[in-house]
Design an enzyme around this catalytic site. Structure first.
Site, short mmCIF file in Angstrom:
data_model
loop_
_atom_site.label_atom_id
_atom_site.label_comp_id
_atom_site.label_asym_id
_atom_site.label_seq_id
_atom_site.Cartn_x
_atom_site.Cartn_y
_atom_site.Cartn_z
N CYS A 27 -0.51 14.32 -5.36
CA CYS A 27 0.67 13.52 -5.71
C CYS A 27 1.64 14.35 -6.55
O CYS A 27 1.23 15.11 -7.41
CB CYS A 27 0.27 12.29 -6.53
N MET A 47 1.69 5.41 -4.45
CA MET A 47 0.44 5.73 -5.15
C MET A 47 0.49 5.28 -6.60
O MET A 47 -0.53 4.86 -7.16
CB MET A 47 0.12 7.23 -5.04
N GLU A 48 1.65 5.35 -7.23
CA GLU A 48 1.79 4.90 -8.61
C GLU A 48 1.56 3.39 -8.70
O GLU A 48 0.87 2.91 -9.61
CB GLU A 48 3.16 5.28 -9.16
N ASP A 87 -13.95 -3.76 -17.25
CA ASP A 87 -14.51 -3.16 -18.46
C ASP A 87 -14.50 -4.14 -19.63
O ASP A 87 -15.48 -4.25 -20.37
CB ASP A 87 -13.73 -1.90 -18.84
#
Length: 160
Positions: free
Chosen positions: A78, A114-115, A129
Site C-alpha cells: 500500500c 484499504m484504509e 479485545d
C-alpha cells in the site's frame, strides 16, 4: 483473467507505479458486523459500553482511525496516503450485533479502499479485545467494501 497489479512481468511483488497518475479525490466506505453477543450488548448504555479498559466504542473508533492512518505500515504494498477525512461509527444492529462503518477521503494518485477496510477491521478487533473478558464467543463478520469513488472506476456494493 486480469493481471494482478502488484506482480511484475516476472511475477514478483512490487508496489504499483502511480507516478503518471493525476491527483484526484478518492473516497471509500467499508463496514464490518460484529456479533458481540446479547450478554455483552446488555451492558450497552447511553451510546457505549463501559468496561474496566474504558469506553468500548470510543476506543474502537479511535483504533479504527489510527489504523487507517497506518495502513501502509500494515499492508506491504500500500502507498502511504495523506488522509483528509476518516470517520468511524459504531451502531447497534439488534440485541447482539453492531455495525462498524468507515469513510475515508484523500486527494491522491491512488485509492483509499484499504484504509477504509483496515479501519473497519481494527475497530472490530478492538471491540473483541475490549469485550473478550465477558465472552470469547464474539464473531467478526462481513468485513467488506461498500463504495469507492475516484480513479479509473467507481464501485458500489449491492447493499440489502
Amino acid at each position: 483473467m486480469p493481471d494482478f497489479t502488484h506482480l511484475d512481468e516476472k511475477q514478483q511483488p512490487h508496489m504499483v507505479d502511480v507516478t503518471e497518475k493525476t491527483v484526484s479525490r478518492r473516497t471509500a466506505r467499508a463496514e464490518a458486523v460484529v456479533n458481540l453477543t446479547a450478554e455483552v450488548m446488555k451492558q450497552f448504555d447511553q451510546g457505549d459500553i463501559r468496561s474496566k479498559k474504558g469506553p468500548v466504542f470510543h476506543t474502537a473508533i479511535l483504533a479504527g482511525i489510527q489504523a487507517a492512518k497506518k495502513t501502509s505500515d500494515l499492508i506491504p504494498l500500500c502507498h502511504p496516503l495523506p488522509l483528509t477525512k476518516c470517520k468511524v461509527t459504531i451502531d447497534p444492529l439488534d440485541d447482539s450485533r453492531v455495525v462498524i462503518r468507515t469513510e475515508v477521503v484523500t486527494d491522491a494518485k491512488t485509492g483509499v479502499e484499504m484504509e477504509a477496510l483496515t479501519a473497519a477491521s481494527v475497530a472490530a478487533l478492538t471491540l473483541y479485545d475490549m469485550c473478550k473478558a465477558v465472552t470469547k464467543g464474539i464473531v467478526i463478520e462481513n468485513i467488506r467494501l461498500l463504495e469507492k469513488t475516484g480513479g479509473k472506476s467507481d464501485f458500489q456494493a449491492n447493499i440489502e
